[in-house]
Design a protein around this motif. Structure first.
Motif, PDB file in Angstrom:
ATOM      1  N   ILE A  74      30.569  -9.357   5.476  1.00 14.53           N
ATOM      2  CA  ILE A  74      29.986 -10.475   4.740  1.00 14.53           C
ATOM      3  C   ILE A  74      29.459  -9.937   3.417  1.00 14.53           C
ATOM      4  CG2 ILE A  74      27.764 -10.182   5.913  1.00 14.53           C
ATOM      5  CD1 ILE A  74      27.419 -13.221   5.721  1.00 14.53           C
ATOM      6  N   ILE A  75      29.609 -10.723   2.358  1.00 11.89           N
ATOM      7  CA  ILE A  75      29.089 -10.351   1.041  1.00 11.89           C
ATOM      8  C   ILE A  75      28.047 -11.372   0.633  1.00 11.89           C
ATOM      9  CG2 ILE A  75      29.612  -9.962  -1.392  1.00 11.89           C
ATOM     10  CD1 ILE A  75      32.467  -9.237  -0.563  1.00 11.89           C
ATOM     11  N   PHE A  76      26.864 -10.893   0.250  1.00  5.34           N
ATOM     12  CA  PHE A  76      25.786 -11.757  -0.210  1.00  5.34           C
ATOM     13  C   PHE A  76      25.690 -11.702  -1.723  1.00  5.34           C
ATOM     14  CE2 PHE A  76      24.411 -10.728   4.099  1.00  5.34           C
ATOM     15  CZ  PHE A  76      24.119 -11.990   4.575  1.00  5.34           C
ATOM     16  N   ASP A  77      25.633 -12.851  -2.365  1.00  3.93           N
ATOM     17  CA  ASP A  77      25.384 -12.982  -3.796  1.00  3.93           C
ATOM     18  C   ASP A  77      23.910 -13.365  -3.946  1.00  3.93           C
ATOM     19  OD1 ASP A  77      25.304 -13.540  -6.505  1.00  3.93           O
ATOM     20  OD2 ASP A  77      26.624 -15.277  -6.381  1.00  3.93           O
ATOM     21  N   SER A  78      23.026 -12.409  -3.649  1.00  6.90           N
ATOM     22  CA  SER A  78      21.596 -12.711  -3.574  1.00  6.90           C
ATOM     23  C   SER A  78      20.975 -13.035  -4.926  1.00  6.90           C
ATOM     24  CB  SER A  78      20.838 -11.563  -2.908  1.00  6.90           C
ATOM     25  OG  SER A  78      21.049 -10.364  -3.596  1.00  6.90           O
ATOM     26  N   HIS A 122      22.639 -14.893  -7.041  1.00 11.03           N
ATOM     27  CA  HIS A 122      23.336 -16.137  -7.355  1.00 11.03           C
ATOM     28  C   HIS A 122      23.827 -16.152  -8.811  1.00 11.03           C
ATOM     29  CE1 HIS A 122      24.789 -20.059  -6.464  1.00 11.03           C
ATOM     30  NE2 HIS A 122      24.110 -20.617  -7.430  1.00 11.03           N
ATOM     31  N   ASP A 123      24.387 -15.007  -9.214  1.00  6.32           N
ATOM     32  CA  ASP A 123      24.949 -14.912 -10.560  1.00  6.32           C
ATOM     33  C   ASP A 123      26.477 -14.946 -10.538  1.00  6.32           C
ATOM     34  OD1 ASP A 123      25.568 -12.413  -9.532  1.00  6.32           O
ATOM     35  OD2 ASP A 123      24.464 -11.281 -11.046  1.00  6.32           O
ATOM     36  N   LEU A 124      27.055 -15.026  -9.336  1.00  9.59           N
ATOM     37  CA  LEU A 124      28.506 -15.059  -9.146  1.00  9.59           C
ATOM     38  C   LEU A 124      29.187 -13.823  -9.732  1.00  9.59           C
ATOM     39  CD1 LEU A 124      29.159 -18.839  -9.908  1.00  9.59           C
ATOM     40  CD2 LEU A 124      28.627 -17.770  -7.710  1.00  9.59           C
ATOM     41  N   ARG A 125      28.423 -12.728  -9.888  1.00  4.25           N
ATOM     42  CA  ARG A 125      28.964 -11.490 -10.451  1.00  4.25           C
ATOM     43  C   ARG A 125      28.564 -10.256  -9.649  1.00  4.25           C
ATOM     44  NH1 ARG A 125      30.938 -11.425 -15.331  1.00  4.25           N
ATOM     45  NH2 ARG A 125      30.143  -9.365 -15.809  1.00  4.25           N
ATOM     46  N   THR A 126      27.508 -10.361  -8.825  1.00  2.59           N
ATOM     47  CA  THR A 126      26.980  -9.228  -8.083  1.00  2.59           C
ATOM     48  C   THR A 126      27.024  -9.558  -6.593  1.00  2.59           C
ATOM     49  OG1 THR A 126      25.446  -8.851  -9.906  1.00  2.59           O
ATOM     50  CG2 THR A 126      25.008  -7.668  -7.865  1.00  2.59           C
ATOM     51  N   GLY A 127      27.490  -8.620  -5.781  1.00  2.00           N
ATOM     52  CA  GLY A 127      27.562  -8.866  -4.351  1.00  2.00           C
ATOM     53  C   GLY A 127      27.193  -7.635  -3.555  1.00  2.00           C
ATOM     54  N   PHE A 128      26.646  -7.877  -2.376  1.00  2.00           N
ATOM     55  CA  PHE A 128      26.248  -6.812  -1.471  1.00  2.00           C
ATOM     56  C   PHE A 128      26.999  -7.017  -0.156  1.00  2.00           C
ATOM     57  CE2 PHE A 128      22.878  -7.605  -4.453  1.00  2.00           C
ATOM     58  CZ  PHE A 128      22.600  -6.335  -4.929  1.00  2.00           C
ATOM     59  N   LEU A 129      27.887  -6.067   0.162  1.00  2.00           N
ATOM     60  CA  LEU A 129      28.760  -6.158   1.321  1.00  2.00           C
ATOM     61  C   LEU A 129      28.156  -5.415   2.501  1.00  2.00           C
ATOM     62  CD1 LEU A 129      31.652  -6.566   2.663  1.00  2.00           C
ATOM     63  CD2 LEU A 129      32.164  -4.316   1.747  1.00  2.00           C
ATOM     64  N   PHE A 130      28.185  -6.080   3.668  1.00  2.00           N
ATOM     65  CA  PHE A 130      27.799  -5.474   4.929  1.00  2.00           C
ATOM     66  C   PHE A 130      28.952  -5.728   5.890  1.00  2.00           C
ATOM     67  CE2 PHE A 130      23.976  -6.687   2.749  1.00  2.00           C
ATOM     68  CZ  PHE A 130      23.119  -5.613   2.939  1.00  2.00           C
ATOM     69  N   TYR A 142      29.924  -0.175   7.271  1.00  2.00           N
ATOM     70  CA  TYR A 142      30.256   0.092   5.871  1.00  2.00           C
ATOM     71  C   TYR A 142      29.501  -0.909   5.015  1.00  2.00           C
ATOM     72  CZ  TYR A 142      33.715  -3.699   6.178  1.00  2.00           C
ATOM     73  OH  TYR A 142      34.331  -4.904   6.361  1.00  2.00           O
ATOM     74  N   ASP A 143      29.076  -0.449   3.855  1.00  2.00           N
ATOM     75  CA  ASP A 143      28.335  -1.293   2.930  1.00  2.00           C
ATOM     76  C   ASP A 143      28.690  -0.879   1.516  1.00  2.00           C
ATOM     77  OD1 ASP A 143      26.637   1.149   2.842  1.00  2.00           O
ATOM     78  OD2 ASP A 143      25.771   0.316   4.661  1.00  2.00           O
ATOM     79  N   GLN A 144      28.619  -1.829   0.633  1.00  2.00           N
ATOM     80  CA  GLN A 144      29.049  -1.580  -0.736  1.00  2.00           C
ATOM     81  C   GLN A 144      28.376  -2.586  -1.658  1.00  2.00           C
ATOM     82  OE1 GLN A 144      33.323  -1.887  -1.007  1.00  2.00           O
ATOM     83  NE2 GLN A 144      33.417  -0.029  -2.220  1.00  2.00           N
ATOM     84  N   MET A 145      28.139  -2.168  -2.898  1.00  2.00           N
ATOM     85  CA  MET A 145      27.601  -3.067  -3.912  1.00  2.00           C
ATOM     86  C   MET A 145      28.700  -3.321  -4.940  1.00  2.00           C
ATOM     87  SD  MET A 145      24.224  -2.719  -6.411  1.00  2.00           S
ATOM     88  CE  MET A 145      24.133  -1.011  -6.001  1.00  2.00           C
ATOM     89  N   PHE A 146      28.871  -4.590  -5.283  1.00  2.00           N
ATOM     90  CA  PHE A 146      29.847  -4.984  -6.303  1.00  2.00           C
ATOM     91  C   PHE A 146      29.087  -5.506  -7.514  1.00  2.00           C
ATOM     92  CE2 PHE A 146      32.003  -5.569  -2.259  1.00  2.00           C
ATOM     93  CZ  PHE A 146      33.199  -4.933  -2.476  1.00  2.00           C
ATOM     94  N   THR A 147      29.477  -5.074  -8.694  1.00  2.00           N
ATOM     95  CA  THR A 147      28.876  -5.562  -9.930  1.00  2.00           C
ATOM     96  C   THR A 147      29.990  -5.896 -10.916  1.00  2.00           C
ATOM     97  OG1 THR A 147      28.627  -3.292 -10.760  1.00  2.00           O
ATOM     98  CG2 THR A 147      26.719  -4.261  -9.669  1.00  2.00           C
ATOM     99  N   ASN A 148      29.592  -6.466 -12.061  1.00  2.00           N
ATOM    100  CA  ASN A 148      30.544  -6.803 -13.110  1.00  2.00           C
ATOM    101  C   ASN A 148      31.672  -7.684 -12.580  1.00  2.00           C
ATOM    102  OD1 ASN A 148      31.487  -6.771 -15.741  1.00  2.00           O
ATOM    103  ND2 ASN A 148      32.700  -4.912 -15.433  1.00  2.00           N
ATOM    104  N   ASP A 149      31.285  -8.731 -11.832  1.00  2.00           N
ATOM    105  CA  ASP A 149      32.245  -9.692 -11.293  1.00  2.00           C
ATOM    106  C   ASP A 149      33.270  -9.029 -10.380  1.00  2.00           C
ATOM    107  OD1 ASP A 149      33.042 -12.305 -10.924  1.00  2.00           O
ATOM    108  OD2 ASP A 149      34.405 -12.295 -12.635  1.00  2.00           O
ATOM    109  N   GLY A 150      32.842  -8.027  -9.620  1.00  2.00           N
ATOM    110  CA  GLY A 150      33.728  -7.339  -8.695  1.00  2.00           C
ATOM    111  C   GLY A 150      34.550  -6.238  -9.306  1.00  2.00           C
ATOM    112  N   GLU A 151      34.413  -6.023 -10.612  1.00  2.00           N
ATOM    113  CA  GLU A 151      35.184  -4.975 -11.286  1.00  2.00           C
ATOM    114  C   GLU A 151      34.675  -3.576 -10.920  1.00  2.00           C
ATOM    115  OE1 GLU A 151      37.875  -5.315 -13.424  1.00  2.00           O
ATOM    116  OE2 GLU A 151      37.858  -7.436 -12.864  1.00  2.00           O
TER     117      GLU A 151
END
Length: 110
Positions: free
Chosen positions: A67-71, A73-81, A90-99
């Motif tokens: 699951i990815i949370f956009d905590s 709510h900028d539709l560009r940053t996500g936190f994956l669990f 596994y966990d990962q942080m996505f920034t820059n719209d997933g780039e």
């Protein structure tokens, strides 16, 4: 915490974006004053083909859910669990719209 039915109203992303899912998955999020809980129930019409490999954290191999949370709510940053069928987290942080992906991000979660 509210109890109730799991949600199973999903569509595919890959390989056919927007199509009906090929395998049923149920999902529910619950929370209390201190915690957030995510529950998954993943069905498989061929359970003997489930890939169940034990690996190190953040190196998933095999069948998994996440699951990815956009905590923000900028539709560009996500936190994956996520977790594999063998229990590897596994966990990962996505920034820059997933780039940009940061797999060195290791939050404390169960």
């Amino acid at each position: 915490m509210e109890r109730g039915n799991l949600t199973d109203d999903f569509t595919q992303f890959e390989p056919y974006n927007g199509s009906k899912v090929s395998q049923r998955t149920e999902f529910k999020i619950l929370f209390d004053d201190d915690n957030l809980y995510a529950a998954f129930k993943a069905y498989d019409t061929s359970p003997d083909s489930i890939v169940n490999r034990l690996t190190r954290r953040d190196n998933p191999d095999g069948d998994l859910v996440g699951i990815i949370f956009d905590s923000f709510h900028d539709l560009r940053t996500g936190f994956l669990f996520g977790i594999t069928s063998s229990g590897v987290k596994y966990d990962q942080m996505f920034t820059n719209d997933g780039e940009s992906e940061d797999s060195s991000w290791d939050p404390n979660w169960w």
